[in-house]
Scaffold this motif. Sequence first.
Motif, short mmCIF file in Angstrom:
data_model
loop_
_atom_site.label_atom_id
_atom_site.label_comp_id
_atom_site.label_asym_id
_atom_site.label_seq_id
_atom_site.Cartn_x
_atom_site.Cartn_y
_atom_site.Cartn_z
N VAL A 9 22.45 124.84 -7.89
CA VAL A 9 21.40 124.18 -7.12
C VAL A 9 20.11 124.95 -7.31
CG1 VAL A 9 20.70 123.35 -4.86
CG2 VAL A 9 23.12 123.45 -5.44
N PRO A 10 19.30 124.57 -8.36
CA PRO A 10 18.09 125.31 -8.64
C PRO A 10 17.04 125.21 -7.54
CG PRO A 10 18.62 123.77 -10.42
CD PRO A 10 19.55 123.52 -9.30
N GLU A 11 16.97 124.09 -6.83
CA GLU A 11 16.02 123.94 -5.75
C GLU A 11 16.56 122.91 -4.78
OE1 GLU A 11 13.36 121.53 -8.89
OE2 GLU A 11 12.31 122.14 -7.11
N ALA A 12 15.96 122.83 -3.61
CA ALA A 12 16.49 121.99 -2.53
C ALA A 12 16.52 120.51 -2.89
CB ALA A 12 15.67 122.21 -1.27
N ASP A 13 15.62 120.06 -3.74
CA ASP A 13 15.54 118.64 -4.06
C ASP A 13 16.27 118.28 -5.34
OD1 ASP A 13 14.10 118.02 -1.79
OD2 ASP A 13 12.19 118.43 -2.76
N GLU A 14 17.15 119.16 -5.80
CA GLU A 14 17.92 118.90 -7.02
C GLU A 14 19.33 119.43 -6.85
OE1 GLU A 14 16.65 119.02 -11.48
OE2 GLU A 14 17.16 121.06 -10.84
N HIS A 15 20.28 118.70 -7.41
CA HIS A 15 21.68 119.12 -7.39
C HIS A 15 22.24 118.90 -8.79
CE1 HIS A 15 25.70 119.73 -5.75
NE2 HIS A 15 26.07 118.74 -6.52
N VAL A 16 22.84 119.94 -9.36
CA VAL A 16 23.41 119.86 -10.71
C VAL A 16 24.89 120.21 -10.62
CG1 VAL A 16 23.29 120.78 -13.06
CG2 VAL A 16 21.20 120.53 -11.72
N CYS A 17 25.70 119.40 -11.27
CA CYS A 17 27.14 119.58 -11.19
C CYS A 17 27.78 119.31 -12.55
CB CYS A 17 27.70 118.61 -10.15
SG CYS A 17 29.47 118.65 -9.95
N PRO A 18 28.38 120.33 -13.19
CA PRO A 18 29.14 120.07 -14.42
C PRO A 18 30.31 119.15 -14.09
CG PRO A 18 28.79 122.42 -14.08
CD PRO A 18 28.37 121.73 -12.82
N LEU A 19 30.61 118.23 -14.99
CA LEU A 19 31.68 117.26 -14.75
C LEU A 19 32.94 117.64 -15.51
CD1 LEU A 19 29.55 114.03 -15.19
CD2 LEU A 19 30.19 115.17 -13.06
N PRO A 20 34.06 117.74 -14.79
CA PRO A 20 35.32 117.98 -15.50
C PRO A 20 35.66 116.74 -16.32
CG PRO A 20 35.72 117.61 -13.16
CD PRO A 20 34.23 117.63 -13.35
N HIS A 21 36.17 116.93 -17.52
CA HIS A 21 36.48 115.80 -18.40
C HIS A 21 37.93 115.35 -18.18
CE1 HIS A 21 34.84 113.35 -21.58
NE2 HIS A 21 36.02 113.38 -22.16
N ARG A 30 32.50 112.51 -6.32
CA ARG A 30 32.06 111.67 -5.20
C ARG A 30 32.13 112.44 -3.88
NH1 ARG A 30 31.73 105.85 -5.21
NH2 ARG A 30 32.33 105.93 -3.03
N ARG A 31 33.22 113.17 -3.67
CA ARG A 31 33.34 113.93 -2.43
C ARG A 31 32.23 114.97 -2.31
NH1 ARG A 31 38.89 113.39 -3.54
NH2 ARG A 31 39.01 115.42 -4.55
N ARG A 32 31.97 115.68 -3.38
CA ARG A 32 30.93 116.71 -3.37
C ARG A 32 29.56 116.08 -3.16
NH1 ARG A 32 30.56 122.25 -4.36
NH2 ARG A 32 32.67 122.01 -5.11
N VAL A 33 29.28 115.00 -3.89
CA VAL A 33 27.96 114.37 -3.81
C VAL A 33 27.74 113.72 -2.45
CG1 VAL A 33 26.59 112.47 -4.76
CG2 VAL A 33 27.70 114.09 -6.30
N GLY A 80 15.06 110.06 4.09
CA GLY A 80 15.62 108.79 3.65
C GLY A 80 14.64 107.86 2.98
N ARG A 81 13.41 108.29 2.80
CA ARG A 81 12.40 107.44 2.14
C ARG A 81 12.17 108.00 0.75
NH1 ARG A 81 12.11 104.45 6.09
NH2 ARG A 81 11.38 104.95 8.15
N GLY A 82 11.73 107.16 -0.16
CA GLY A 82 11.46 107.61 -1.50
C GLY A 82 12.52 107.17 -2.47
N ALA A 83 12.81 108.01 -3.46
CA ALA A 83 13.72 107.62 -4.53
C ALA A 83 14.72 108.72 -4.81
CB ALA A 83 12.92 107.30 -5.79
N LEU A 84 15.81 108.31 -5.40
CA LEU A 84 16.83 109.24 -5.86
C LEU A 84 17.03 108.96 -7.35
CD1 LEU A 84 19.07 111.34 -5.13
CD2 LEU A 84 20.61 109.37 -4.98
N ARG A 85 16.96 110.00 -8.15
CA ARG A 85 17.21 109.87 -9.59
C ARG A 85 18.59 110.45 -9.88
NH1 ARG A 85 14.19 108.85 -14.24
NH2 ARG A 85 15.06 109.79 -16.12
N VAL A 86 19.38 109.68 -10.58
CA VAL A 86 20.73 110.07 -10.99
C VAL A 86 20.73 110.16 -12.50
CG1 VAL A 86 23.15 109.37 -11.04
CG2 VAL A 86 21.75 108.83 -9.03
N GLU A 87 21.21 111.28 -13.04
CA GLU A 87 21.32 111.43 -14.50
C GLU A 87 22.70 111.98 -14.82
OE1 GLU A 87 18.29 114.09 -15.87
OE2 GLU A 87 16.67 112.73 -15.35
N VAL A 88 23.34 111.40 -15.81
CA VAL A 88 24.57 111.95 -16.35
C VAL A 88 24.34 112.16 -17.84
CG1 VAL A 88 27.02 111.57 -16.83
CG2 VAL A 88 26.06 110.90 -14.62
#
Length: 141
Positions: A9-21, A30-33, A80-88
Amino acid sequence: MTAQLDVVVPEADEHVCPLPHIPEAVSLVRRRVRTVLAGWNLAPDLAEDALLVISELITNAVVHALPPAVLRLSRVGADGRGALRVEVTDAGPATTDGRPVARACPGEHGRGLDIVTALAAESGTRVHRGGITWWAELLAA
């Protein structure tokens, strides 16, 4: 087999999670997010749409692409206002002939990106040296 998710978690407004294959990646992430989105106080409708988009993009990465894969969430706005960006981001297609890495359930195959497109204000892909990033931006209602 149990997978552990390391989270950066580099900063409060970002969350990074490696994905198990592994096939269980979607439920693990999903549980973590869900916890991350609750901590961000996103509107409930936005959080539910985001979880569905995240599930679809992770499924595509696990079924159709080479590892490693990473989920990155970032938010714009507060309360709860604004946008959420999701990247995989994944390492690209699993095989040159399009065969998936894991077997998909035949009756549940082929609608994921349509769901992402329907729920997102904008979505797309970015091809780069490290592979492919599938992204979607969701707006609070």
